[in-house]
Design an enzyme around this catalytic site. Structure first.
Site, PDB file in Angstrom:
ATOM      1  CD  GLU A 103      -2.793   1.520   0.658  1.00  0.00           C
ATOM      2  OE1 GLU A 103      -2.527   1.588  -0.545  1.00  0.00           O
ATOM      3  OE2 GLU A 103      -3.923   1.777   1.121  1.00  0.00           O
ATOM      4  CG  ASP A 104      -0.980   4.887  -1.276  1.00  0.00           C
ATOM      5  OD1 ASP A 104      -1.611   4.324  -0.352  1.00  0.00           O
ATOM      6  OD2 ASP A 104      -1.538   5.648  -2.091  1.00  0.00           O
ATOM      7  CG  ASP A 107      -4.729   9.111   6.993  1.00  0.00           C
ATOM      8  OD1 ASP A 107      -4.225   9.455   8.068  1.00  0.00           O
ATOM      9  OD2 ASP A 107      -5.507   9.843   6.338  1.00  0.00           O
ATOM     10  CE  LYS A 135      -1.737  11.078   6.724  1.00  0.00           C
ATOM     11  NZ  LYS A 135      -2.022  11.961   5.575  1.00  0.00           N
ATOM     12  CG  PHE A 156      -2.689  15.508   1.626  1.00  0.00           C
ATOM     13  CD1 PHE A 156      -3.545  14.440   1.862  1.00  0.00           C
ATOM     14  CD2 PHE A 156      -2.424  15.882   0.320  1.00  0.00           C
ATOM     15  CE1 PHE A 156      -4.145  13.757   0.806  1.00  0.00           C
ATOM     16  CE2 PHE A 156      -3.031  15.201  -0.750  1.00  0.00           C
ATOM     17  CZ  PHE A 156      -3.883  14.142  -0.488  1.00  0.00           C
ATOM     18  CG  ASP A 163      -4.428  10.925  -5.972  1.00  0.00           C
ATOM     19  OD1 ASP A 163      -4.364  10.217  -4.956  1.00  0.00           O
ATOM     20  OD2 ASP A 163      -5.506  11.378  -6.412  1.00  0.00           O
ATOM     21  NE  ARG A 169      -3.164   8.344  -9.020  1.00  0.00           N
ATOM     22  CZ  ARG A 169      -3.717   8.004  -7.855  1.00  0.00           C
ATOM     23  NH1 ARG A 169      -2.972   7.579  -6.862  1.00  0.00           N
ATOM     24  NH2 ARG A 169      -5.026   8.098  -7.697  1.00  0.00           N
TER      25      ARG A 169
HETATM   26  P1  5GP Z   1      -7.077   5.157   5.283  1.00  0.00           P
HETATM   27  O1  5GP Z   1      -8.158   4.206   4.897  1.00  0.00           O
HETATM   28  O2  5GP Z   1      -5.914   4.495   5.980  1.00  0.00           O
HETATM   29  O3  5GP Z   1      -7.587   6.346   6.042  1.00  0.00           O
HETATM   30  O4  5GP Z   1      -6.576   5.841   3.975  1.00  0.00           O
HETATM   31  C1  5GP Z   1      -5.719   5.282   3.126  1.00  0.00           C
HETATM   32  C2  5GP Z   1      -5.816   5.978   1.771  1.00  0.00           C
HETATM   33  O5  5GP Z   1      -6.103   7.397   1.883  1.00  0.00           O
HETATM   34  C3  5GP Z   1      -4.470   5.888   1.132  1.00  0.00           C
HETATM   35  O6  5GP Z   1      -4.335   4.687   0.436  1.00  0.00           O
HETATM   36  C4  5GP Z   1      -4.479   7.111   0.236  1.00  0.00           C
HETATM   37  O7  5GP Z   1      -5.131   6.809  -0.969  1.00  0.00           O
HETATM   38  C5  5GP Z   1      -5.287   8.137   1.008  1.00  0.00           C
HETATM   39  N1  5GP Z   1      -4.383   9.009   1.782  1.00  0.00           N
HETATM   40  C6  5GP Z   1      -4.242   9.065   3.124  1.00  0.00           C
HETATM   41  N2  5GP Z   1      -3.300   9.965   3.475  1.00  0.00           N
HETATM   42  C7  5GP Z   1      -2.846  10.495   2.326  1.00  0.00           C
HETATM   43  C8  5GP Z   1      -1.846  11.480   2.017  1.00  0.00           C
HETATM   44  O8  5GP Z   1      -1.169  12.073   2.870  1.00  0.00           O
HETATM   45  N3  5GP Z   1      -1.674  11.758   0.686  1.00  0.00           N
HETATM   46  C9  5GP Z   1      -2.374  11.150  -0.294  1.00  0.00           C
HETATM   47  N4  5GP Z   1      -2.103  11.502  -1.551  1.00  0.00           N
HETATM   48  N5  5GP Z   1      -3.306  10.215  -0.049  1.00  0.00           N
HETATM   49  C10 5GP Z   1      -3.536   9.888   1.252  1.00  0.00           C
HETATM   50 MG    MG Z   2      -3.915   3.796  -1.226  1.00  0.00          MG
END
Ligand code: 5GP
Ligand code: MG
Length: 180
Positions: A103-104, A107, A135, A156, A163, A169
């Site tokens: 995963e990237d 959060d 994060k 962010f 993106d 990206r």
């Molecule tokens: P989660 O479900 O853990 O809250 O969110 C994960 C997804 O939210 C990540 O895969 C990404 O697509 C998006 N996301 C969360 N934080 C960031 C960030 O700092 N930058 C970007 N570009 N996307 C984020």
């Molecule tokens: Mg993602």
């Protein structure tokens, strides 16, 4: 994403060189974990694609299979909502196999909670998570990555797969957006 953000600048958070060095270290950890065992590495589209392609090319393991998922979550694109679905599932049967999700960024953890639960129900031999960025600030559950590129408290970020409204990206490093 609703309102248009006016971007003044991009500040380097992790440079391309820093990322390349760290990806090699994470790949070594993955190799130490699995050796030559057959391993299905699953890329979480779209954001995971750059980390995934660099990571798998650093692995020494010659028994790696690749697959892809895409998740959709309802709500604003920078804050994932409670409801996550597959917009594309893997094409292989993962039961009985070692599975590594790539995963990237984790959060709130909601997207990965969904994916880990879905995959666990298919009874893989093992299930682990690698994320480029972990994060912490908004984590809402107990999702813990097994392999972490970088830890970040908040902010962010874009680039290296990540993106902002589909922009940035393709940038080679990770950047923070400085708004106007
Ligand atoms: P989660 O479900 O853990 O809250 O969110 C994960 C997804 O939210 C990540 O895969 C990404 O697509 C998006 N996301 C969360 N934080 C960031 C960030 O700092 N930058 C970007 N570009 N996307 C984020
Ligand atoms: Mg993602």
């Amino acid at each position: 994403m609703g309102e248009e953000l006016r971007i003044k600048d991009l500040r380097v958070v992790f440079s391309a060189e820093q990322i390349a060095a760290r990806v090699r270290e994470v790949a070594a950890q993955v190799d130490a974990c699995y050796g030559e065992e057959t391993l299905v590495v699953v890329c979480v589209l779209k954001g995971g694609f750059v980390f995934f392609s660099d990571l798998v090319r650093c692995l020494q393991n010659r028994n790696v299979e690749l697959d892809f998922v895409r998740l959709a979550s309802y709500g604003k694109s920078d804050v994932s909502s409670g409801h996550v679905i597959f917009s594309k599932d893997v094409e292989s049967d993962i039961s009985g196999k070692h599975v590594l999700i790539v995963e990237d960024i984790v959060d709130s953890g909601r997207s990965m909670r969904f994916l880990l639960d879905q995959f666990a129900a298919r009874r893989p031999r093992s299930l682990r998570l690698a994320t480029l960025v972990d994060k912490h600030e908004r984590r809402q559950n107990t999702v813990k990555a097994d392999f972490i590129g970088f830890s970040l408290e908040r902010g962010f970020i874009v680039g290296y797969g990540l993106d902002y409204a589909e922009r940035f990206r393709a940038l080679p490093g990770v950047y923070e957006i400085i708004p106007e």
